[in-house]
Motif scaffolding. Sequence first.
Motif, PDB file in Angstrom:
ATOM      1  N   MET A  77       0.843  -1.196   0.000  1.00  0.00           N
ATOM      2  CA  MET A  77       0.000   0.000   0.000  1.00  0.00           C
ATOM      3  C   MET A  77       0.874   1.239   0.000  1.00  0.00           C
ATOM      4  N   GLU A  78       0.683   2.060  -1.031  1.00  0.00           N
ATOM      5  CA  GLU A  78       1.356   3.357  -1.088  1.00  0.00           C
ATOM      6  C   GLU A  78       2.890   3.279  -1.001  1.00  0.00           C
ATOM      7  N   THR A  79       3.463   2.331  -1.707  1.00  0.00           N
ATOM      8  CA  THR A  79       4.930   2.169  -1.664  1.00  0.00           C
ATOM      9  C   THR A  79       5.542   2.003  -3.056  1.00  0.00           C
ATOM     10  N   PHE A  80       4.781   1.452  -4.005  1.00  0.00           N
ATOM     11  CA  PHE A  80       5.391   1.077  -5.282  1.00  0.00           C
ATOM     12  C   PHE A  80       6.035   2.239  -6.046  1.00  0.00           C
ATOM     13  N   TYR A  81       5.480   3.422  -5.943  1.00  0.00           N
ATOM     14  CA  TYR A  81       6.035   4.525  -6.749  1.00  0.00           C
ATOM     15  C   TYR A  81       7.313   5.116  -6.140  1.00  0.00           C
ATOM     16  N   TYR A  82       7.753   4.554  -5.026  1.00  0.00           N
ATOM     17  CA  TYR A  82       9.061   4.961  -4.483  1.00  0.00           C
ATOM     18  C   TYR A  82      10.197   4.122  -5.063  1.00  0.00           C
ATOM     19  N   PHE A  83       9.875   3.028  -5.721  1.00  0.00           N
ATOM     20  CA  PHE A  83      10.920   2.152  -6.252  1.00  0.00           C
ATOM     21  C   PHE A  83      11.477   2.736  -7.541  1.00  0.00           C
ATOM     22  N   ILE A 139      -1.312  -7.621  -5.148  1.00  0.00           N
ATOM     23  CA  ILE A 139      -2.307  -6.545  -5.106  1.00  0.00           C
ATOM     24  C   ILE A 139      -1.685  -5.310  -4.459  1.00  0.00           C
ATOM     25  N   VAL A 140      -1.763  -4.186  -5.169  1.00  0.00           N
ATOM     26  CA  VAL A 140      -1.125  -2.966  -4.653  1.00  0.00           C
ATOM     27  C   VAL A 140      -2.074  -1.761  -4.757  1.00  0.00           C
ATOM     28  N   GLY A 141      -1.946  -0.865  -3.781  1.00  0.00           N
ATOM     29  CA  GLY A 141      -2.705   0.394  -3.792  1.00  0.00           C
ATOM     30  C   GLY A 141      -1.740   1.545  -4.033  1.00  0.00           C
ATOM     31  N   ILE A 142      -2.132   2.451  -4.919  1.00  0.00           N
ATOM     32  CA  ILE A 142      -1.257   3.566  -5.317  1.00  0.00           C
ATOM     33  C   ILE A 142      -2.069   4.859  -5.375  1.00  0.00           C
ATOM     34  N   ASP A 143      -1.631   5.871  -4.649  1.00  0.00           N
ATOM     35  CA  ASP A 143      -2.317   7.176  -4.707  1.00  0.00           C
ATOM     36  C   ASP A 143      -1.596   8.180  -5.603  1.00  0.00           C
ATOM     37  N   ASN A 196      -3.947  11.408 -11.010  1.00  0.00           N
ATOM     38  CA  ASN A 196      -4.377  11.912  -9.694  1.00  0.00           C
ATOM     39  C   ASN A 196      -3.628  13.219  -9.393  1.00  0.00           C
ATOM     40  N   LYS A 197      -4.149  14.297  -9.944  1.00  0.00           N
ATOM     41  CA  LYS A 197      -3.434  15.578  -9.968  1.00  0.00           C
ATOM     42  C   LYS A 197      -2.925  16.074  -8.610  1.00  0.00           C
ATOM     43  N   PRO A 198      -3.725  16.002  -7.518  1.00  0.00           N
ATOM     44  CA  PRO A 198      -3.209  16.543  -6.250  1.00  0.00           C
ATOM     45  C   PRO A 198      -1.945  15.818  -5.763  1.00  0.00           C
ATOM     46  N   SER A 199      -1.694  14.612  -6.262  1.00  0.00           N
ATOM     47  CA  SER A 199      -0.523  13.846  -5.789  1.00  0.00           C
ATOM     48  C   SER A 199       0.760  14.245  -6.519  1.00  0.00           C
ATOM     49  N   LEU A 200       0.631  15.048  -7.566  1.00  0.00           N
ATOM     50  CA  LEU A 200       1.805  15.293  -8.420  1.00  0.00           C
ATOM     51  C   LEU A 200       2.824  16.252  -7.805  1.00  0.00           C
ATOM     52  N   SER A 201       2.433  16.934  -6.733  1.00  0.00           N
ATOM     53  CA  SER A 201       3.390  17.854  -6.098  1.00  0.00           C
ATOM     54  C   SER A 201       4.016  17.263  -4.829  1.00  0.00           C
ATOM     55  N   TRP A 202       3.719  16.006  -4.531  1.00  0.00           N
ATOM     56  CA  TRP A 202       4.200  15.407  -3.273  1.00  0.00           C
ATOM     57  C   TRP A 202       5.715  15.368  -3.170  1.00  0.00           C
ATOM     58  N   ASP A 203       6.426  15.236  -4.306  1.00  0.00           N
ATOM     59  CA  ASP A 203       7.891  15.184  -4.217  1.00  0.00           C
ATOM     60  C   ASP A 203       8.434  16.452  -3.561  1.00  0.00           C
ATOM     61  N   LYS A 204       7.947  17.625  -4.034  1.00  0.00           N
ATOM     62  CA  LYS A 204       8.436  18.892  -3.466  1.00  0.00           C
ATOM     63  C   LYS A 204       7.849  19.129  -2.076  1.00  0.00           C
ATOM     64  N   GLU A 205       6.560  18.817  -1.945  1.00  0.00           N
ATOM     65  CA  GLU A 205       5.860  19.070  -0.676  1.00  0.00           C
ATOM     66  C   GLU A 205       6.459  18.286   0.495  1.00  0.00           C
ATOM     67  N   PHE A 206       6.830  17.022   0.237  1.00  0.00           N
ATOM     68  CA  PHE A 206       7.246  16.144   1.347  1.00  0.00           C
ATOM     69  C   PHE A 206       8.693  15.655   1.260  1.00  0.00           C
ATOM     70  N   ASN A 207       9.468  16.199   0.293  1.00  0.00           N
ATOM     71  CA  ASN A 207      10.862  15.783   0.126  1.00  0.00           C
ATOM     72  C   ASN A 207      10.966  14.285  -0.202  1.00  0.00           C
ATOM     73  N   LEU A 208      10.387  13.927  -1.349  1.00  0.00           N
ATOM     74  CA  LEU A 208      10.345  12.533  -1.777  1.00  0.00           C
ATOM     75  C   LEU A 208      10.827  12.415  -3.221  1.00  0.00           C
ATOM     76  N   SER A 209      11.270  11.231  -3.589  1.00  0.00           N
ATOM     77  CA  SER A 209      11.634  10.984  -4.989  1.00  0.00           C
ATOM     78  C   SER A 209      10.619   9.981  -5.552  1.00  0.00           C
ATOM     79  N   ASN A 251      -8.562  11.698  -7.683  1.00  0.00           N
ATOM     80  CA  ASN A 251      -8.989  10.625  -8.595  1.00  0.00           C
ATOM     81  C   ASN A 251      -9.179   9.273  -7.901  1.00  0.00           C
ATOM     82  N   GLY A 252      -8.727   9.152  -6.642  1.00  0.00           N
ATOM     83  CA  GLY A 252      -8.923   7.906  -5.897  1.00  0.00           C
ATOM     84  C   GLY A 252      -7.675   7.038  -5.868  1.00  0.00           C
ATOM     85  N   THR A 253      -7.732   5.982  -5.047  1.00  0.00           N
ATOM     86  CA  THR A 253      -6.604   5.032  -4.969  1.00  0.00           C
ATOM     87  C   THR A 253      -6.695   4.066  -6.144  1.00  0.00           C
ATOM     88  N   LEU A 254      -5.582   3.979  -6.880  1.00  0.00           N
ATOM     89  CA  LEU A 254      -5.508   3.000  -7.971  1.00  0.00           C
ATOM     90  C   LEU A 254      -5.158   1.652  -7.342  1.00  0.00           C
TER      91      LEU A 254
END
Length: 204
Positions: A113-119, A140-144, A149-162, A195-198
């Motif tokens: 859950m909420e981990t795959f896009y960090y790889f 089975i994986v959940g991805i936000d 999912n437009k609001p999620s596209l700024s999370w890298d800058k907002e939360f210091n993530l890659s 847009n919801g959890t994929l």
Amino acid sequence: MNINIKTFNNWALQNKDEGMEKGHTSSVNKIFEIISSESSIIKKSFNFLDLGCGNGWVVRKALNNKNCQYALGIDGAPEMIKKARKIDKKGDYINTDIEHWSFNKTYDIIFSMETFYYFSNLDSIINKIYNNLNKNGMIIVGIDHYLENKPSLSWDKEFNLSLNTLSIQEWVSKFKINGFKNVQCIVHDKKEDWNGTLILYAKK
Ligand SMILES: C[S@@+](CC[C@H](N)C(=O)[O-])C[C@H]1O[C@@H](n2cnc3c(N)ncnc32)[C@H](O)[C@@H]1O
């Protein structure tokens, strides 16, 4: 420790894992519903792997099922694993970077859950998952965080993530090119601009 793991290690120290648990509960409940309706795996004894388990709350949820014989949670953040081990004596936990981890056994359900896009090397991980799923096993994986999912596209800058930003179609293709045939997806809990959890899932 990579930048993402560092950020989440700090989150654990600030008890933000509890907020994640709350925020992800609806999607994880949906994931467990899908596991029950799409396969008969949990009707007999099964084992369970959680990639990026945070404080281990989903490992504990899996172990609440009487047929779950073994559940393992892996997370790179030592403070997350410290919490998981403190709360739970039944689950097994490993503190390591999943990108450098070799599977210790084969699994019936591999969940994340909420981990795959960090790889950074998704192909390598999905390929390892394919090779370490038992026959009729399910990923089975959940991805936000994904392109639609437009609001999620700024999370890298907002939360210091890659972050690894893929569209829904690209996520489906990643699973297909790494061996999975019947890849399915739904979007759960869509609201106004969110847009919801994929939720992506496939059987071996
Ligand atoms: C958004 S949190 C989700 C945690 C948990 N699945 C939940 O729903 O509450 C992502 C987790 O993935 C872990 N993580 C990110 N990249 C990782 C990696 N390469 N190896 C191991 N853990 C990783 C982080 O430490 C963090 O605990």
